[in-house]
Design a protein around this motif. Structure first.
Motif, PDB file in Angstrom:
ATOM      1  N   TRP A   1     -23.999  30.133  -8.234  1.00  0.00           N
ATOM      2  CA  TRP A   1     -24.370  30.240  -6.815  1.00  0.00           C
ATOM      3  C   TRP A   1     -25.296  29.091  -6.421  1.00  0.00           C
ATOM      4  O   TRP A   1     -25.081  28.442  -5.387  1.00  0.00           O
ATOM      5  CB  TRP A   1     -25.035  31.589  -6.590  1.00  0.00           C
TER       6      TRP A   1
ATOM      7  N   PHE B   1     -24.877  36.863  -2.359  1.00  0.00           N
ATOM      8  CA  PHE B   1     -25.803  36.951  -3.488  1.00  0.00           C
ATOM      9  C   PHE B   1     -26.242  38.388  -3.738  1.00  0.00           C
ATOM     10  O   PHE B   1     -26.226  38.875  -4.880  1.00  0.00           O
ATOM     11  CB  PHE B   1     -27.015  36.077  -3.197  1.00  0.00           C
TER      12      PHE B   1
ATOM     13  N   THR C   1     -19.177  28.837  -7.012  1.00  0.00           N
ATOM     14  CA  THR C   1     -18.817  30.264  -7.106  1.00  0.00           C
ATOM     15  C   THR C   1     -17.323  30.491  -7.008  1.00  0.00           C
ATOM     16  O   THR C   1     -16.841  31.588  -7.312  1.00  0.00           O
ATOM     17  CB  THR C   1     -19.491  31.075  -5.996  1.00  0.00           C
TER      18      THR C   1
ATOM     19  N   THR D   1     -24.303  33.366   2.550  1.00  0.00           N
ATOM     20  CA  THR D   1     -24.691  33.140   1.147  1.00  0.00           C
ATOM     21  C   THR D   1     -25.638  34.215   0.636  1.00  0.00           C
ATOM     22  O   THR D   1     -25.566  34.596  -0.533  1.00  0.00           O
ATOM     23  CB  THR D   1     -25.339  31.757   0.978  1.00  0.00           C
TER      24      THR D   1
END
Length: 466
Positions: A314, A349, A319, A345
């Motif tokens: 990440w 995550f 990814t 993002t």
């Protein structure tokens, strides 16, 4: 020239619309001091890019103040804990009788300021603390006198208070002598940053603000979610370090709306500034937010996966989800990320990788040139469903669908993930296995459907805990 008034600047590196500097200059001759605390900034995860921009802004501020006959000094200390002694020593050595500064809200900053106040008091040096640097400087409370925990009612009350206040920016101090030579500043603590994107200059920051309001603010709502479009103001780094003040932003909004004969209260960009105020006021009301704690205490019981390989993928933009990777590479290369991409993002995550939001929050702060603890913390806790007025935990962004909507042609992906540049505008959002192999692009590190269900199940489990 005898100077008895010292103005301590922190994240308010400007001469215009600076309450402490303005009011101090009305009382007599002033000097300015700035504390350089590299170790403290490092502990707060502040980025090299922000440090570099700070150094540049201090240099240009020193030069502009010198034209007014105002000297700027630096005090070097590793951490806040050293500042009470160092500021006291500076005041005693230079005959300073009054220290002025604008109030700060995070816990460490409040502790620092209180310690400086107590140290100066022992030597009969007066401290003058001006209101916090917010658009609406007074505390915004509900009718019951309690802090708002939801943004919409906060915003309604905020607008009401804003309509009652004078929004005229404080002018720069009058010249207090003939121009002086700027003091030679020790800036060896500076770091590299993208000065081509954010020149370290108050005048350029102000020019960018007014150009945005004149040409883009009216259409901000239409274009703000599309990262390939230059539809946002990009002044956030200047706001984070205080090269622009809140009243300057209001002045530009009010003037533009008046010229276009529309109501300033309908400005969507103004609402974004209100979010900034909202998160900053939360810091003052709920000190635990400054202590690595979630706003919703029960979410401390979530068992985050925290897979290190996934975390590194990440961070590096590898990814296998093109829009996520493009966003992370933008952050790593420029020190900035478009707001829609910050949401994508962070949701990826916290919900799909199911990684602890605090790790993502810290990584962002370590890279962002516009990193502000309150806004960054608020945004991450919003995405993780652990915060105040956060997104419902069962709402999990589909990064591929977000990409198809907000980067329809794939032009943003092509800019930052050039290995996919030859793909068509449909397949670029989720390349086939064959395309990934030929482009040397990784497979997805997580399956969206199963990861989404696992995240929702983890939050559901909290309901069953005693």
């Amino acid at each position: 020239m005898k100077i008895e008034h010292l103005v301590w600047l922190r994240n308010d590196l400007r001469s215009i619309d600076n309450p402490a500097l303005y009011h101090a200059s009305k009382q007599g001759k002033v000097a300015v001091v700035i504390a350089i605390t590299p170790q403290q900034w490092k502990e707060h995860n502040e980025s090299d890019a922000k440090t570099g921009l700070r150094a540049g802004l201090i240099q240009t501020l020193s030069e502009s103040l010198a034209t007014l006959g105002i000297p700027l000094h630096l005090i070097h200390a590793e951490k806040f804990a050293q500042l009470p002694d160092k500021i006291t020593q500076f005041c005693l050595e230079n005959g300073i009788k009054h220290l002025w500064f604008n109030h700060d809200l995070p816990v460490h900053e409040q502790q620092r300021d209180q310690a400086v106040f107590e140290a100066l008091k022992k030597h009969n040096i007066a401290t003058h603390i001006q209101p916090v640097d917010l658009i609406v400087p007074q505390t915004v409370l509900s009718q019951q006198g309690t802090p708002f925990k939801v943004f919409t009612p906060f915003f309604k009350r905020w607008v009401t208070l804003l309509a009652q206040q004078d929004i005229t920016p404080f002018p720069a101090p009058e010249p207090q002598s003939e121009p002086i030579e700027p003091i030679l500043l020790d800036l060896n603590w500076s770091k590299p940053f993208r000065e081509d994107l954010w020149p370290a200059d108050q005048d350029i920051a102000k020019q960018r603000l007014w150009q945005f309001c004149h040409h883009k603010e009216r259409h901000y709502q239409d274009g703000r979610d599309y990262p390939i479009q230059p539809a946002t103001s990009t002044i956030s780094p200047y706001l984070a370090l205080g090269a622009l003040g809140s009243r300057q932003c209001l002045e530009a909004i009010f003037y533009t709306c008046d010229q276009e004969e529309r109501d300033w209260q309908d400005s969507i960009w103004l609402k974004e500034l209100a979010w900034r105020d909202f998160y900053r006021q939360l810091m003052g009301h709920f000190p635990l937010l400054s202590m690595n704690q979630p706003f919703k205490p029960d979410t401390n019981l979530l068992r985050w996966r925290n897979n290190q390989d996934e975390f590194h993928a990440w961070c590096e933009g590898k990814t296998g989800f093109p829009i996520v990777d493009a966003a992370m590479r933008q952050l790593n290369q420029t020190g900035w990320m478009h707001n829609r991409l910050r949401m994508i993002t962070a949701s990826f995550f916290t919900k799909l990788l199911f990684a602890d939001w605090r790790k993502g929050e810290a990584y962002f702060m370590s890279k962002l040139i516009d990193g502000e603890f309150s806004a960054n913390n608020g945004g991450w806790q919003w995405s993780a469903s652990t915060g105040c007025d956060a997104v419902p935990y069962f709402r999990v962004f589909n990064p591929t669908r977000q990409s198809e909507i907000y980067d329809k042609t794939g032009d943003f992906i092509k800019r930052f993930v050039p290995e996919l540049a030859e793909l068509d505008s449909k397949s670029i959002h989720n390349p086939s296995s064959e395309q990934r192999t030929s482009c040397h692009y990784p497979a997805p590190i997580v399956d969206y459907k199963s990861a989404r269900l696992a995240a929702i199940a983890a939050f559901d489990e909290l309901k069953n805990l005693p």
